[in-house]
Design a protein around this motif. Sequence first.
Motif, short mmCIF file in Angstrom:
data_model
loop_
_atom_site.label_atom_id
_atom_site.label_comp_id
_atom_site.label_asym_id
_atom_site.label_seq_id
_atom_site.Cartn_x
_atom_site.Cartn_y
_atom_site.Cartn_z
N ILE A 108 0.85 -1.19 0.00
CA ILE A 108 0.00 0.00 0.00
C ILE A 108 0.89 1.24 0.00
O ILE A 108 0.72 2.14 -0.81
CB ILE A 108 -0.94 0.01 1.22
CG1 ILE A 108 -1.94 -1.15 1.12
CG2 ILE A 108 -1.70 1.32 1.30
CD1 ILE A 108 -2.83 -1.30 2.34
N GLY A 109 1.87 1.28 0.94
CA GLY A 109 2.86 2.34 0.94
C GLY A 109 2.29 3.74 1.04
O GLY A 109 2.53 4.56 0.15
N ILE A 213 -3.35 1.13 -3.76
CA ILE A 213 -2.76 2.33 -4.35
C ILE A 213 -2.13 3.16 -3.24
O ILE A 213 -0.95 3.52 -3.31
CB ILE A 213 -3.82 3.15 -5.11
CG1 ILE A 213 -4.36 2.34 -6.29
CG2 ILE A 213 -3.23 4.46 -5.62
CD1 ILE A 213 -5.47 3.01 -7.06
N GLY A 214 -2.91 3.48 -2.19
CA GLY A 214 -2.36 4.15 -1.02
C GLY A 214 -1.68 5.48 -1.29
O GLY A 214 -0.50 5.62 -1.03
N ILE B 108 0.99 2.09 -7.99
CA ILE B 108 2.15 2.63 -7.27
C ILE B 108 1.67 3.72 -6.32
O ILE B 108 2.00 3.71 -5.14
CB ILE B 108 3.20 3.18 -8.26
CG1 ILE B 108 3.79 2.05 -9.10
CG2 ILE B 108 4.32 3.88 -7.51
CD1 ILE B 108 4.71 2.52 -10.20
N GLY B 109 0.91 4.67 -6.84
CA GLY B 109 0.28 5.68 -5.99
C GLY B 109 1.24 6.49 -5.16
O GLY B 109 1.15 6.50 -3.93
N TYR B 110 2.18 7.20 -5.83
CA TYR B 110 3.16 7.99 -5.09
C TYR B 110 2.50 8.93 -4.09
O TYR B 110 2.98 9.13 -3.00
CB TYR B 110 4.00 8.83 -6.05
CG TYR B 110 4.98 8.04 -6.87
CD1 TYR B 110 5.97 7.31 -6.26
CD2 TYR B 110 4.92 8.05 -8.25
CE1 TYR B 110 6.89 6.59 -7.01
CE2 TYR B 110 5.83 7.34 -9.01
CZ TYR B 110 6.81 6.62 -8.39
OH TYR B 110 7.71 5.92 -9.13
N ILE B 213 5.20 -0.22 -4.23
CA ILE B 213 4.93 0.34 -2.90
C ILE B 213 4.71 1.85 -3.05
O ILE B 213 3.70 2.38 -2.61
CB ILE B 213 6.08 0.04 -1.92
CG1 ILE B 213 6.20 -1.47 -1.70
CG2 ILE B 213 5.85 0.74 -0.60
CD1 ILE B 213 7.37 -1.87 -0.82
N GLY B 214 5.68 2.54 -3.67
CA GLY B 214 5.51 3.95 -3.99
C GLY B 214 5.23 4.84 -2.79
O GLY B 214 4.19 5.48 -2.72
K LIG Z 1 1.64 4.41 -2.36
#
Ligand SMILES: [K+]
Lengths: 275, 275
Positions: A108-109, A213-214, B108-110, B213-214
Motif C-alpha cells: 500500500i505504501g 494504491i495508497g 504505485i500511488g506515489y 509500494i511507492g
Molecule cells: K503508495
Amino acid sequence: AAALLARRRSIPTTLLLLCAYVVYLLLGSAAFWAMEGPVERSTALRLLQQKWELLENHTCLDGEALERLAERIVQAYKNGLILKGNASLGRWDFVGSFFFSVSAVTTIGYGNLSPSTVSAQVFCIFFALFGIPLNLVLLNRIGQLMLSGVQQCACHLGNKFNWQKGAAVLTRTCALVAGLLLFLLLPPLLFTAIEGWTYEQGFYYSFITLATIGFGDYVIGMNPDRTYPAWYKNIVSLWILFGMAWLALIINLCISLLENSSDLCQCCKRNSREV
Amino acid sequence: AAALLARRRSIPTTLLLLCAYVVYLLLGSAAFWAMEGPVERSTALRLLQQKWELLENHTCLDGEALERLAERIVQAYKNGLILKGNASLGRWDFVGSFFFSVSAVTTIGYGNLSPSTVSAQVFCIFFALFGIPLNLVLLNRIGQLMLSGVQQCACHLGNKFNWQKGAAVLTRTCALVAGLLLFLLLPPLLFTAIEGWTYEQGFYYSFITLATIGFGDYVIGMNPDRTYPAWYKNIVSLWILFGMAWLALIINLCISLLENSSDLCQCCKRNSREV
Ligand SMILES: [K+]
Ligand SMILES: [K+]
C-alpha cells in the motif's frame, strides 16, 4: 510450432492491448487535468495572496526569510513532524512502525511515514523483498478459504433444495453483496465516526487502500487532534488483510473472465473456420 | 470429501502462515522502531530549537502565529504547491496528470499528487477500477512475451550445441542478470545524473517503485530547481511498465516455487504414509 504460432498471434494482440492501455491513460489524464487544473490554479492564486498578506502583517519577515521558513517547515512535515505546541508528534513508536511494516508488505505504501536513514532504507528493501511474497501467499490462502467456504455453502444449499445451479448463483450473489457491504460500504461509516471524514472521503480511502494504491492523502490514526480507541488500528489491520484478499479475488475472477472470453472468441473463430 | 479434507488440512497451515506473517511484521517493526526512533527524536529536538530561534529572530511573530503559518504552508504543500518566488509550481498540467494516471493504474500511488475535489476522487475510483485489471492483463502479457522469448532462446541454443539442460540454465541465468542490470542496477545511475540523488537513493526509489509500494518520498521530475530533458518521463514510464512486468514475473516464479515445494512435501508425506 504451436507455441511459435501462439506467440506470433499474441504479439499483435499485445500491441492492441498496449494501444488500448495508452488511450485509456490519455483519456484519464485529460479528465484529471480538466478537473484538477482549475482548482490548482485558484488555490495557487489564494496562496500568493496569503503570502502577500503575511508579508504585510509581519513586517520583520522579508520574502526570502519566509521562503526559507517555508522550506524548513515542509522539510519537518516530510519527516513526519508537526510544529504544534512544545512537543512534536512522534510517529516512529512501535505501533507506528508496525503500521509502516504493514503498509510496506502489503505494497500500500501510504508514505506518511518513510525510512529516512540509509540503513533503514536498505533494511526496508530486504524486508519488502521477502515480505511481499509472504503477504501474497497469505492473501491467496485467505481468498481460497473464502471461495471454498462460499462453494461449500452453495453445495449444501443445492443438496438441501435439490436445485444446484440456482443455489450456486444465489450464494455467489449473496457472497458478493456481503463482501461489498463488509469491506467497502460499511467501513466508511466507522471512519466518519472516528476520523471525522465525510462518507465519500471514507469510501475513497477504503477503495484506495484495498486496491493497494495508497496515495497517503487520507491515512487513519494520523490526526493529532483526535484520540483513537485502542482496538481501532487492530480492526483496521484485519479489515485491510481480509479486504485485500477479497478484492484480489474479485479482480482475479474478472481477469480470468476477460481472458477466458478472449479464448472463447478465438475458439469460436477457429471452429467457424474449420466448419 | 477430498475437497473437505484438503480444506481441513489447509486451515491449520493457513493459521501457521498467519502466525509467521505476524511474527515477521513484529520483527520488522522492532527494527524500524530501533533505526528510525532515535533519528526522529533528534530531528524533533532540532526542530524545536529552530522554532525558538525563529521566534527570537522575528519578534513580530508569536508562537500562535507561527503555528498558523506552519499549518497553512503544510496545507499548501499537501496540495502540491511550493511557496517559491512569485509563481507556484503547477503540477496538474497534462504531463503531470498522465504521470498521476500511470501511478493510479499501476497501483504505485506515489501520492505527491492526489485528487482534491470530490468529482475527481469519484472519477479516480472508477478509473482505477477498470484501469488496474487492464494494467494487470497487459503486464501479464508482457511478462509472458519475455518468458517465451527467453525459452525460445534457450531452445535455439540447446539445438545448436546439443545440450538442452545446460542451455536452459545458462539462458535463464543470463536473462536474470540482464533483467537485474536493466531494471534495477543501471536506472539508479540515470537518477543520480538527472535528479542529483545518491546511488543508494536511486536504487531505493527503483525498488520501491517497481514493487508498487511507492511511498512518494522520492519521485522523479518533481524538483523545481532542476530542468528535465523531454525524453526523461517517457523513458521512465517505459522502465516502470517493463520493470514491473519483470519483477512480477520473478515474484510469481518465487511463489510458484514456494507453493510447489509445499505440495512436494505433502506428496512425500502422503507417499510415506501409504508405504
Ligand atoms: K503508495
Ligand atoms: K502503492
